[in-house]
Scaffold this motif. Structure first.
Motif, short mmCIF file in Angstrom:
data_model
loop_
_atom_site.label_atom_id
_atom_site.label_comp_id
_atom_site.label_asym_id
_atom_site.label_seq_id
_atom_site.Cartn_x
_atom_site.Cartn_y
_atom_site.Cartn_z
N ALA A 127 0.84 -1.19 0.00
CA ALA A 127 0.00 0.00 0.00
C ALA A 127 0.88 1.25 0.00
O ALA A 127 1.83 1.35 0.78
CB ALA A 127 -0.92 0.00 1.21
N GLY A 128 0.57 2.16 -0.91
CA GLY A 128 1.31 3.42 -0.99
C GLY A 128 2.69 3.31 -1.62
O GLY A 128 3.41 4.30 -1.67
N ARG A 131 -3.42 -0.41 -2.32
CA ARG A 131 -4.15 0.85 -2.11
C ARG A 131 -3.19 2.02 -2.17
O ARG A 131 -2.12 2.00 -1.56
CB ARG A 131 -4.85 0.84 -0.75
CG ARG A 131 -6.03 -0.11 -0.68
CD ARG A 131 -6.57 -0.24 0.73
NE ARG A 131 -5.53 -0.86 1.55
CZ ARG A 131 -5.29 -0.54 2.81
NH1 ARG A 131 -6.00 0.37 3.43
NH2 ARG A 131 -4.33 -1.16 3.48
N ASN A 132 -3.59 3.03 -2.95
CA ASN A 132 -2.84 4.28 -3.07
C ASN A 132 -1.42 4.09 -3.60
O ASN A 132 -0.57 4.97 -3.43
CB ASN A 132 -2.82 5.04 -1.74
CG ASN A 132 -4.21 5.37 -1.26
OD1 ASN A 132 -5.01 5.92 -2.01
ND2 ASN A 132 -4.52 4.99 -0.03
N ASN A 171 1.54 3.90 -6.43
CA ASN A 171 1.84 4.57 -7.69
C ASN A 171 2.30 3.52 -8.69
O ASN A 171 3.41 3.00 -8.61
CB ASN A 171 2.93 5.63 -7.51
CG ASN A 171 3.23 6.37 -8.80
OD1 ASN A 171 2.57 6.20 -9.82
ND2 ASN A 171 4.27 7.19 -8.77
N SER A 222 -7.60 0.41 -4.73
CA SER A 222 -8.33 1.64 -4.42
C SER A 222 -7.36 2.81 -4.30
O SER A 222 -6.36 2.72 -3.59
CB SER A 222 -9.10 1.49 -3.10
OG SER A 222 -10.02 0.43 -3.19
N GLY A 223 -7.67 3.88 -5.01
CA GLY A 223 -6.85 5.09 -4.93
C GLY A 223 -5.50 4.97 -5.63
O GLY A 223 -4.71 5.90 -5.57
N ALA A 224 -5.25 3.87 -6.31
CA ALA A 224 -3.95 3.68 -6.98
C ALA A 224 -3.85 4.57 -8.22
O ALA A 224 -4.84 4.87 -8.88
CB ALA A 224 -3.76 2.22 -7.37
N ASN A 225 -2.64 4.98 -8.53
CA ASN A 225 -2.38 5.72 -9.76
C ASN A 225 -1.95 4.72 -10.83
O ASN A 225 -0.83 4.21 -10.80
CB ASN A 225 -1.28 6.76 -9.55
CG ASN A 225 -1.01 7.56 -10.82
OD1 ASN A 225 -1.67 7.41 -11.84
ND2 ASN A 225 -0.01 8.44 -10.74
N ASN A 227 -11.85 4.90 -6.89
CA ASN A 227 -11.08 6.15 -6.79
C ASN A 227 -9.67 6.05 -7.37
O ASN A 227 -8.81 6.85 -7.06
CB ASN A 227 -11.01 6.63 -5.33
CG ASN A 227 -12.38 6.88 -4.77
OD1 ASN A 227 -13.19 7.59 -5.37
ND2 ASN A 227 -12.69 6.25 -3.64
N ALA A 228 -9.44 5.06 -8.24
CA ALA A 228 -8.13 4.92 -8.89
C ALA A 228 -8.05 5.86 -10.09
O ALA A 228 -9.06 6.27 -10.66
CB ALA A 228 -7.92 3.48 -9.33
N ASN A 229 -6.84 6.18 -10.48
CA ASN A 229 -6.60 6.97 -11.69
C ASN A 229 -6.25 6.00 -12.82
O ASN A 229 -5.15 5.45 -12.84
CB ASN A 229 -5.47 7.97 -11.46
CG ASN A 229 -5.22 8.84 -12.69
OD1 ASN A 229 -5.85 8.69 -13.74
ND2 ASN A 229 -4.28 9.76 -12.55
#
Length: 147
Positions: free
Chosen positions: A41-42, A61-62, A64, A81-84, A102-104
């Motif tokens: 994550a992150g 999650r989150n 890059n 979730s939230g990953a670029n 919420n991913a890009n």
């Protein structure tokens, strides 16, 4: 003049090696960590080569993953979730039960991917390639702005 050019070339190559090697080594270490622990994550995995990787149930999650190669990866039950994932290659990825909330996914390649029971609520999907993708039961949030 020739000596100055050779000195400058040697300096540039040394600086290039000094600045690029740690990033690649860190990226390699994070990929190994992901494969061993199933979580990162992150993490900064931008440009990582995860082609055909078995990433079942991983926690990203989150993370890059900008420009990462996830072609043919098994992302069953993965949490992105939230990953670029901007410009990431997910061609032919298998993502049953995965979350991209919420991913890009801007300019991501999801062509020929298997997307069953996938959550993409709030994901940014501008320019996302889904040609030939197969999917059903996809939680896709549309609209819902504030009043």
């Amino acid at each position: 003049m020739k000596a100055i050019f050779l000195t400058a070339a040697a300096l540039v190559s040394t600086v290039t090696l000094a600045t690029s090697s740690p990033v690649k080594a860190e990226n390699h270490n994070l990929v190994r960590r992901l494969q061993e622990t199933r979580e990162c994550a992150g993490c900064n995995l931008a440009g990582a080569n995860l082609k055909n990787a078995h990433l079942i149930g991983v926690d990203l999650r989150n993370a890059n993953l900008k420009g990462a190669n996830l072609e043919g990866a098994n992302l069953e039950g993965a949490d992105l979730s939230g990953a670029n994932l901007q410009s990431a290659n997910l061609k032919e990825a298998f993502a049953t039960g995965a979350s991209f909330n919420n991913a890009n996914l801007t300019n991501a390649n999801l062509s020929d991917a298997k997307l069953y029971n996938v959550e993409v609520d709030g994901a940014v999907m501008v320019g996302t390639n889904i040609n030939g993708a197969d999917g059903f039961d996809i939680n896709l949030g549309v609209g819902g702005g504030e009043e």
